[in-house]
Design a protein around this motif. Structure first.
Motif, PDB file in Angstrom:
ATOM      1  N   VAL A   1       0.841  -1.199   0.000  1.00 14.56           N
ATOM      2  CA  VAL A   1       0.000   0.000   0.000  1.00 14.56           C
ATOM      3  C   VAL A   1       0.876   1.249   0.000  1.00 14.56           C
ATOM      4  CG1 VAL A   1      -1.751   1.286   1.271  1.00 14.56           C
ATOM      5  CG2 VAL A   1      -1.871  -1.221   1.171  1.00 14.56           C
TER       6      VAL A   1
ATOM      7  N   ASN B   1       2.513   1.871  -3.416  1.00 12.76           N
ATOM      8  CA  ASN B   1       1.599   2.255  -4.484  1.00 12.76           C
ATOM      9  C   ASN B   1       0.769   3.491  -4.190  1.00 12.76           C
ATOM     10  OD1 ASN B   1       2.014   0.411  -6.730  1.00 12.76           O
ATOM     11  ND2 ASN B   1       1.709  -1.121  -5.131  1.00 12.76           N
ATOM     12  N   SER B   2       0.821   3.966  -2.955  1.00 11.22           N
ATOM     13  CA  SER B   2       0.163   5.229  -2.643  1.00 11.22           C
ATOM     14  C   SER B   2       1.060   6.395  -3.031  1.00 11.22           C
ATOM     15  CB  SER B   2      -0.137   5.345  -1.142  1.00 11.22           C
ATOM     16  OG  SER B   2      -0.922   4.274  -0.730  1.00 11.22           O
ATOM     17  N   GLU B   3       2.321   6.110  -3.233  1.00  9.44           N
ATOM     18  CA  GLU B   3       3.282   7.202  -3.398  1.00  9.44           C
ATOM     19  C   GLU B   3       4.128   7.042  -4.648  1.00  9.44           C
ATOM     20  OE1 GLU B   3       5.396   6.664   0.195  1.00  9.44           O
ATOM     21  OE2 GLU B   3       3.640   7.096   1.426  1.00  9.44           O
ATOM     22  N   TYR B   4       3.604   6.317  -5.645  1.00  9.07           N
ATOM     23  CA  TYR B   4       4.438   5.943  -6.773  1.00  9.07           C
ATOM     24  C   TYR B   4       4.793   7.133  -7.649  1.00  9.07           C
ATOM     25  CZ  TYR B   4       6.100   3.006 -10.611  1.00  9.07           C
ATOM     26  OH  TYR B   4       6.861   2.408 -11.580  1.00  9.07           O
TER      27      TYR B   4
END
Lengths: 399, 399
Positions: free
Chosen positions: A391, A394-397
């Motif tokens: 998480v 992929n929250s900060e990609y």
């Protein structure tokens, strides 16, 4: 098989070379790689089934299979997907510039990209770096394997030698995975190089068989990318042909092993993964159901979080099988084993030592064995657990 | 419409009663609830399509539709699923014991369960609590709504009055969701009660239409449960019939609104959720594609994590649409809006102010609008973001 870095350098087959540099698209890490054959090679590819296909996928797919490919150039950081007409042009410039530097035709160059979707490719940085990239080529796979990584933690390379009738050939495999890893084609970037002599007509079959057993049986998150490709190049530099049925079988077996090794490496190195999950599904009335059910379990967020928590909540496995169309009659007669311990059989839970199973789940590889007792088809699938780290990544990609 | 607790108590329709108690299956929280009609009611149900069906699903499904149902009893904490023959018997005892206390036949009692799969129902605790449960009945929905929660944070109730030709009737809706929430039937527990007079023949149609627009259009995690049911009960206690075409339309509209309100509440209260996601997909050549594509986006871990991170990484939306079979030709002509801001159109990214979109994504409701410009079919789906909390909850559920 010699697994990649940390153990030994991965030597490429004869007359293959690899390189990787930082072009400036990413801040520090290598982001541009190339695999070169000194002589024209037979080549094949398999590509994503996603209807949204990146520019390099459209381009490379249009050229394969082929008999005279010279190189595959790959950039990481920008996927050149959903980039419209200019994305197509930028991709062509990447191939063209490589061809000019190598002194060959543009249609002898394949391309691949991985990274953020929907942002323009910084093509000037890439073309300016191509001379240095080609200048730095060497005989080991690692510089290329490093340049194609995105959120992967470790480069994935493997090499093997195969004794055929007329002599010894080498096969090298390189892959990149991590997120958007899901069955439906090749699910990531994969490259297979060999110095065996292989007729163009059968190259695609070798590749398709190997990817079906490997890359198409893994899932990190159920997402299918716009950029997935697997490439196969055979340049014949060993002078050893793969021609008899026995040779074909030996070669296919070795290629499958390499592909499965890479697939497992990808699953184990999935975004945020702490455990490799292996599902062996036996006794299915059809191969299609076996594959669907096995892959469904490695996709299930509830199975993946339970395994992450080392929690023997096997009811979620049953629920997922039922959701993936395993008929009630088979669910009522199946046997389910978790790390070898039978937990459910003939429609009822078995008395188990919960604490013991919990201890078994602490291993870094979790094996789920299912026998539907309903036929002779089997399938194996691999995946990874779902952690908070997935998480976070992929929250900060994009940011 | 009067939304549930915190705003006002949710009054049940005439001659309906509700109750909830702690039976001792769970440590402190209420874990056993009942909805009672003082007089026999017309009833219908829709049930999970999972091939692995819990004992109460098999039982209740076998009884519906019916014309003389008296009550629905529901326990939480243990799903009575994958529990074999003894699970079937325990479920029957739950119904039988309720019937004896209420003084009616067993086949006038419906059952539902939610909780951990594969552990035996503690039926003695349940049957011993049934007299107290029925004794405590009252005219508001909350005690029942609280007793059926598992990892939900808030009870979900809603009530509305509808002016029909002959007078006013009331509809009350109650639901429970949180994990294993995914289209394929009703994806959770839902209860619709009304004091309107409704012929048995059309009760199932009212329920099916409402659930297709609501519960079948939400996803928390792509998992479809073994225990999902939605029930509809109409006891006619208002004396007001739903019989003309105009009445039917009014009633259906009100029921749909209640169902959509509950579905949104479930998505918003998904395990670990911090945001409600709404996808409006327009211009599809078929309803099937519209539904599949809209639901695919609210299921996508990469879309859900991006929204959790308030990260305008819209390329993942395109990738998911392509993976869910939206044809390339439509992807190349579609328009994509994020919180109202157009980000992609006619095959190319639009110039956007990333910081502005990032600010818009801070809202607790994120709206994705897509127009495929390829037909007249539309669909709306709801889901929630994917947070570390989801992983935490589901890594430690059984333990």
């Amino acid at each position: 098989m010699t697994p990649g870095p940390g153990v030994a350098r991965t030597l490429l087959p004869k007359k293959f070379q690899a390189s990787g540099v930082n072009s400036g698209v990413r801040r520090y890490r290598p982001d541009l790689g190339i695999l070169i054959s000194e002589i024209p090679a037979v080549a094949a590819g398999v590509f994503t089934l996603n209807e949204c296909r990146a520019a390099p996928v459209l381009y490379s797919k249009s050229l394969l299979p082929a008999g005279d490919i010279r190189a595959i150039i790959t950039n990481s950081g920008q996927a050149n997907s959903a980039t419209g007409r200019s994305g197509i042009e930028n991709n062509f410039r990447m191939a063209q510039s490589t061809a000019q530097t190598l002194g060959c035709r543009t249609d002898q160059i394949l391309t691949a990209s991985t990274g953020v979707i929907g942002i323009p490719l910084e093509i000037e940085k890439i073309t300016q770096s191509i001379p240095e990239l080609i200048d730095r080529r060497g005989v080991t796979a690692e510089p290329f394997a490093l340049a194609i990584l995105t959120t992967d933690l470790v480069p994935k390379t493997v090499s093997t030698e195969v004794q055929l009738e007329k002599g010894v050939i080498r096969i090298t495999g390189i892959a990149k995975g991590s997120g958007m890893i899901h069955p439906n084609m090749a699910t990531m970037l994969g490259y297979f190089l060999t110095d065996a002599e292989i007729p163009q007509a059968i190259a695609a079959d070798f590749l398709r068989t190997a990817t079906d057993l490997s890359f198409n049986q893994i899932s990190v998150d159920g997402e299918s990318s716009t950029n997935d490709c697997a490439f196969f190049m055979a340049n014949g530099a060993s002078g050893i042909p793969v021609h008899s049925d026995a040779d074909c079988a030996l070669f296919q077996t070795a290629l499958n092993e390499i592909a499965i090794f890479l697939a497992q490496s990808i699953a184990r190195d999935g975004e945020g993964a702490t455990k490799l999950i292996e599902v062996n599904l036996h006794g299915s009335p059809s191969l299609e159901l076996a594959k669907k059910a096995a892959r469904g379990l490695v996709m299930s967020p509830l199975v993946k979080t339970a395994i992450h928590g080392e929690d023997p909540n096997w009811g979620r496995i049953l629920a997922r099988l039922g959701a993936d169309s395993v008929p009630t009659t088979l669910l009522d007669q199946m046997t389910l084993r978790l790390q070898g311990t039978p937990v459910f059989s003939a429609g009822s839970p078995l008395p188990i030592d919960l604490e013991q199973v919990r201890r078994q789940l602490k291993a870094d590889q979790v094996v789920i064995d299912i026998d539907l007792h309903g036929g002779n088809h089997s399938s194996t699938a691999w995946g990874c657990d779902l952690s908070k780290k997935y998480v976070e990544i992929n929250s900060e990609y994009l940011t």
